[in-house]
Structure formats: structure tokens, C-alpha cells
Design a protein around this motif. Structure first.
Motif, PDB file in Angstrom:
ATOM      1  N   SER B  14       0.619  -1.267   0.324  1.00 37.40           N
ATOM      2  CA  SER B  14      -0.138  -0.083  -0.526  1.00 37.40           C
ATOM      3  C   SER B  14       1.090   1.366   0.299  1.00 37.40           C
ATOM      4  O   SER B  14       0.561   2.008  -0.846  1.00 37.40           O
ATOM      5  CB  SER B  14      -1.399  -0.368   0.596  1.00 37.40           C
ATOM      6  N   VAL B  17       3.126   1.667  -3.075  1.00 33.20           N
ATOM      7  CA  VAL B  17       2.684   1.762  -4.574  1.00 33.20           C
ATOM      8  C   VAL B  17       2.099   3.123  -4.392  1.00 33.20           C
ATOM      9  O   VAL B  17       2.379   4.210  -5.294  1.00 33.20           O
ATOM     10  CB  VAL B  17       0.996   0.878  -4.635  1.00 33.20           C
TER      11      VAL B  17
ATOM     12  N   HIS C  54      -6.792  -0.669   4.403  1.00 26.94           N
ATOM     13  CA  HIS C  54      -8.224  -1.436   3.759  1.00 26.94           C
ATOM     14  C   HIS C  54      -9.174  -0.747   3.189  1.00 26.94           C
ATOM     15  O   HIS C  54     -10.140  -0.433   2.624  1.00 26.94           O
ATOM     16  CB  HIS C  54      -8.023  -3.268   4.137  1.00 26.94           C
ATOM     17  N   SER C  57      -8.473   2.760   1.997  1.00 30.50           N
ATOM     18  CA  SER C  57      -8.569   2.373   0.528  1.00 30.50           C
ATOM     19  C   SER C  57      -9.609   2.164  -0.394  1.00 30.50           C
ATOM     20  O   SER C  57      -9.827   2.996  -1.342  1.00 30.50           O
ATOM     21  CB  SER C  57      -7.411   1.379   0.218  1.00 30.50           C
ATOM     22  N   LEU C 100      -5.513  -1.106  -4.983  1.00 30.48           N
ATOM     23  CA  LEU C 100      -5.285  -2.254  -2.917  1.00 30.48           C
ATOM     24  C   LEU C 100      -5.959  -2.323  -2.386  1.00 30.48           C
ATOM     25  O   LEU C 100      -5.914  -2.973  -1.687  1.00 30.48           O
ATOM     26  CB  LEU C 100      -4.472   0.077  -2.364  1.00 30.48           C
ATOM     27  N   THR C 104      -5.474  -5.684  -0.418  1.00 30.62           N
ATOM     28  CA  THR C 104      -5.301  -5.673   0.525  1.00 30.62           C
ATOM     29  C   THR C 104      -6.272  -6.894   1.879  1.00 30.62           C
ATOM     30  O   THR C 104      -5.792  -7.308   2.345  1.00 30.62           O
ATOM     31  CB  THR C 104      -5.272  -4.534   1.821  1.00 30.62           C
TER      32      THR C 104
END
Lengths: 179, 49, 250
Positions: B14, B17, C54, C57, C100, C104
Motif C-alpha cells: 500500500s 504503491v 484496507h 483504500s 489496493l 489488502t
């Protein structure tokens, strides 16, 4: 001579030649979306809760289907058949009980009180796992070979949690499932 | 700490990136700015530069 | 009378620098809170710490694609180049966030659900469909050709993708028997105070990064458009110069 001043069609170059790449990506993406939507409608994950699975036992026969239920902590018995680990337990949902024999390693978070989603089929027989007295005990069990955990959205650090787990394990060891 | 490997992969990707994307934006911006005539970079003001 | 300052050779500004600094500080705070201050979960133990990357995102995937949808509608209604540029910029960042989210979620799913992925899971698959639609949107934008026609085609996809956003978001409620995914952690969940606080910090950091990226990406698209226009001007001037030369020769 004025013709030479007029805007002319751009010459084919590398940029134009490569225009098929995004077009191909868009096409592949569209195809993938169709496949995924079809996959969703065929419902490969669709699971029956324990009470629904019992209601539909006749029509399900020995077909594979997916079952969801919450393991009863004190019913869990772990053993092995040959080289293969076996876990026997009873799941409950909507007041119904289903005895389960799972072959293979159980999920990492597998424990009493945390719902599981299992792939397998009905078997009209006794579970046959040493030490396991199924709480359903209705002459059927669910034979599973794939286990996933459907945890909830409670993210709590309960100080009494470990104590309750120990109590459930003690109750199982003493065979007192009502405790 | 349990599940450290999963955590490092999830957090690492995460953040990695994010850093990679931010870097690419800065570099693309610099590259394009050098090619566009100054009078056409209209969103930029003297104060904001 | 002062001479005008030279135009900067980048897409940064005072605002983006402040946002950038805030993002860096926020990420450091998030790592410290996420790994050391927030408590572990009874069931999931430390795997629960994946929630802090998570959930932000996922939420900013929705926000980015809603921004794309708004920009698309504004293009379709008013032919606003500014909004079309915002739509394209938000879509690219949204694709990043959506990727992502899936990644994740998948890495979190292995220790908790006991699987990285399930092709029949309605939340997972609808999110993947959303990602693919927005990759399609970006592909259509990069097709080239007539800019207005391209923007219109992309805008239609941008609006269509917004239609499936509520389906993705509510899927865990509408098809409970088709997903391993838990219901919303923020609206329905039972969270420790420090867990909730850390999630909020994560949302702020992702929000700042989204704003920083959106501004930079917007300016890049703007520069690309200006470059095309200035290249066209140059080409026309060259053609005219060639024409004059040929006139002079003849």
C-alpha cells in the motif's frame, strides 16, 4: 498553393499504430466483466445456512453445496484418519444443528462461536470420528473438505475472552456440552 | 506480533504503491512542464510557484 | 514594474507541498498508531491491523469514482473540459485505490477467512468488476482520436460505473448468503476506541493523498492538452512557413 497550407491528415506514426493496445484492453475488460457477472449469477459461493440445508436435504441428495453455520465450541473434536487430519464438530443456525466432519487442516481462526462456510455434501451415516458425539445426532452428517471463516465486524479486545475459551475447552474435555 | 508477514506485505505494498505513484506524478509533471511553453501553464501563479 | 516570475517547471504549488508534508507526517503517525497503539482483536489477533489500510483504500475508491461520475455528468451536460479533466484524474487514482483495496483485502483474507479469494463472493467480484470498468474507462480515454468523442465515450462508462457503486457497497447486506465479507466496520461494527481513532487517521491520510494526487494529475492532463495545442500551433506555423517558401520559389 493554398492546398499545402490546409491541415492534413496526420501521418501514421508509432502513437497511432499503438492505438490498438487500449482498444484491446477495453475489449478484454468488457469480456472479463461478462464472465464475472455470469459467474456471480451462477452463485458458486451461495451457501445454505444450517437450517436451510436440513430443510432441503431431500433435494440436495449427495450433491456438493456450501453450508454456513456457527460451530458449537464444546462439540469440537480434532483427530486424524490415516495421515489426514479430521475435525468433527456441530454447527448451529436458526435453532438447527448439523454434525460436520471436516477433512484437512481447519482454518486458522476456526473456533467455537465464529461462523464457518464449508464445501461438501450430506452423508446418510454416523460421523464415525472417535470421541465425537454429534449434538444433532440425526443419522446424517455433512462431509466437508474446504473451510472458510466468516468472521464478524466486531474488533474488540475483550479481557475475558481467553477465560471463556478456556472454560469452553474444559467443558468439552469433561463431555459437559451443556456447560 | 502475529501475522507479521501478511501485515508487512499489505502495508508495504500500500505505502510502496503510493510512493511510486506520487513519484511518477512528480516526474511526469516535470517532464511535461519542460515541454509546454511558459505562457500555457495557466493554473500556476507567481505566488503559488 | 517587476518582471514576471519564471513559470515553474513542475506541477507543484504551495498547496501541494503542504498536502505532501501532511501526508508524510500522517503516514508516520498511522504506522505508529496502527502497529503499536491500536489493540489486537480477540479473534483475528494482529491480522486486524490490515483494517487501517484496507478501509481507507475502500472508502476513497468510492469517493474517487463518485468524483469521476460527477465530472462525467458535467462533461455530458455542459461539455466542461475542467470537469472532464477532474473525472479522468480521479479515475486513475480510484483505480489505484481499488487495486489496493482488493490486494489488502486478499492478504487480510488468507489468515482470517482461510482464503485469498473466492470467485463466487459477491463483494469481491463486484469490486473486481468495478475495477475492470474503470480500467476500461482509462483505456477509452487513452484511445486518442477526436477528444470530444473520446471524452463522451469515457463519461458514459464513468456514469455506468457509478451505478454499480451502491451494489458493491450494499452487497454484503443484500446478498448475505453470497459473501464471506463482514458488514460495514464503520457503520455497523463494534470497534475499540483506539481502533476507530486509527481508522479515522487512516481516512485523513488517504484523503490528503487523494487531494495531492488529484491536483497533480489534473495539472498533468492540463499540460498534455496544452502540449497538443502548442504542437498543433507549431505544425501549422511550419506548414505556413513552408507554404510561403514554396510561393517564393515558384
Amino acid at each position: 498553393m493554398t492546398e499545402t497550407l490546409a491541415p492534413q491528415a496526420p501521418r501514421p506514426g508509432r502513437a497511432r499504430g499503438r492505438r490498438w493496445i487500449p482498444a484491446a484492453i477495453a475489449g478484454v475488460v468488457a469480456l472479463l466483466i461478462v464472465v464475472l457477472v455470469w459467474n456471480l449469477f451462477t452463485g458458486t459461493l451461495f451457501f445454505y445456512n444450517a437450517d436451510e440445508a436440513i430443510e432441503r436435504r431431500g433435494e440436495l441428495g449427495d450433491d456438493r453445496f456450501t453450508l454456513q453455520g456457527t460451530p458449537v465450541g464444546c462439540s469440537i473434536v480434532e483427530g486424524s484418519q490415516g495421515d489426514e487430519p479430521v475435525t468433527a464438530f456441530t454447527v448451529s443456525f436458526g435453532g438447527a444443528l448439523v454434525d460436520v466432519v471436516h477433512r484437512g487442516e481447519p482454518a486458522e481462526l476456526f473456533e467455537g462461536g465464529t461462523p464457518v462456510v464449508l464445501d461438501g455434501n450430506w452423508v446418510n451415516d454416523a460421523p464415525g470420528v472417535v470421541g465425537f458425539d454429534g449434538l444433532a445426532d440425526d443419522g446424517w452428517y455433512y462431509s466437508s473438505d474446504r473451510m472458510r471463516v466468516k468472521h464478524d465486524n466486531d474488533y474488540i479486545n475483550d479481557e475475558e475472552y481467553e477465560d471463556r475459551l478456556e472454560q469452553a475447552a474444559d467443558a468439552a474435555a469433561s463431555g459437559d456440552c451443556a456447560a | 506480533m502475529t501475522h507479521l508477514g501478511y501485515l508487512l506485505v499489505g502495508w508495504g505494498v500500500s505505502l510502496g504503491v503510493g510512493v511510486a505513484y506520487a513519484t511518477s506524478l512528480i516526474l511526469r509533471g516535470r517532464r511535461l512542464s519542460a515541454r509546454v511553453p511558459a505562457d500555457r501553464r495557466r493554473w500556476m501563479t507567481t505566488d503559488d510557484a | 514594474m517587476t518582471a514576471p516570475a519564471p513559470a515553474p517547471s513542475h506541477t507543484g504549488s504551495r498547496t501541494t507541498r503542504l498536502l505532501g508534508i501532511a501526508v508524510v507526517v500522517g503516514v508516520i503517525a498511522l504506522v505508529l498508531l496502527g502497529f503499536f497503539a491500536a489493540p489486537e482483536d480477540d479473534e483475528q489477533q494482529d491480522a486486524v491491523r490490515m483494517i487501517f489500510v484496507h478501509v481507507p483504500s475502500a472508502l476513497f475508491t468510492y469517493i474517487a469514482f463518485v468524483t469521476t461520475a460527477i465530472g462525467s455528468v458535467m462533461w455530458l451536460l455542459r461539455r466542461s473540459v475542467w470537469w472532464d479533466t477532474v473525472a479522468g484524474a480521479a479515475a486513475e487514482i480510484g483505480v489505484l485505490f481499488c487495486g489496493l483495496t482488493l490486494f489488502t483485502g486478499s492478504v487480510w483474507g488468507r489468515p482470517t477467512w482461510n482464503t485469498y479469494w473466492d470467485w463466487g463472493d459477491v463483494r469481491l467480484v463486484t469490486t473486481l468488476i468495478l475495477l475492470l470498468m474503470m480500467i476500461g474507462y482509462l483505456s477509452v480515454r487513452s484511445l486518442g482520436g477526436d477528444e470530444r468523442a473520446t471524452a463522451t465515450r469515457a463519461a458514459v462508462i464513468g456514469v455506468l460505473a457509478a451505478v454499480i457503486l451502491p451494489i458493491v457497497n450494499r452487497s454484503v447486506e443484500w446478498w448475505e448468503n453470497n459473501t464471506l465479507h463482514q458488514k460495514s466496520s464503520l457503520t455497523d461494527g463494534n470497534l475499540e476506541d483506539m481502533t476507530l481513532f486509527t481508522i479515522v487517521v487512516g481516512l485523513v491520510v488517504w484523503g490528503l493523498f487523494f487531494a495531492w494526487s488529484l491536483i497533480h494529475r489534473f495539472r498533468i492532463t492540463w499540460l498534455e492538452r496544452e502540449l497538443r495545442v502548442s504542437d498543433l500551433d507549431l505544425a501549422l506555423r511550419e506548414r505556413r512557413a513552408e507554404g510561403h517558401t514554396e510561393d517564393g520559389d515558384s
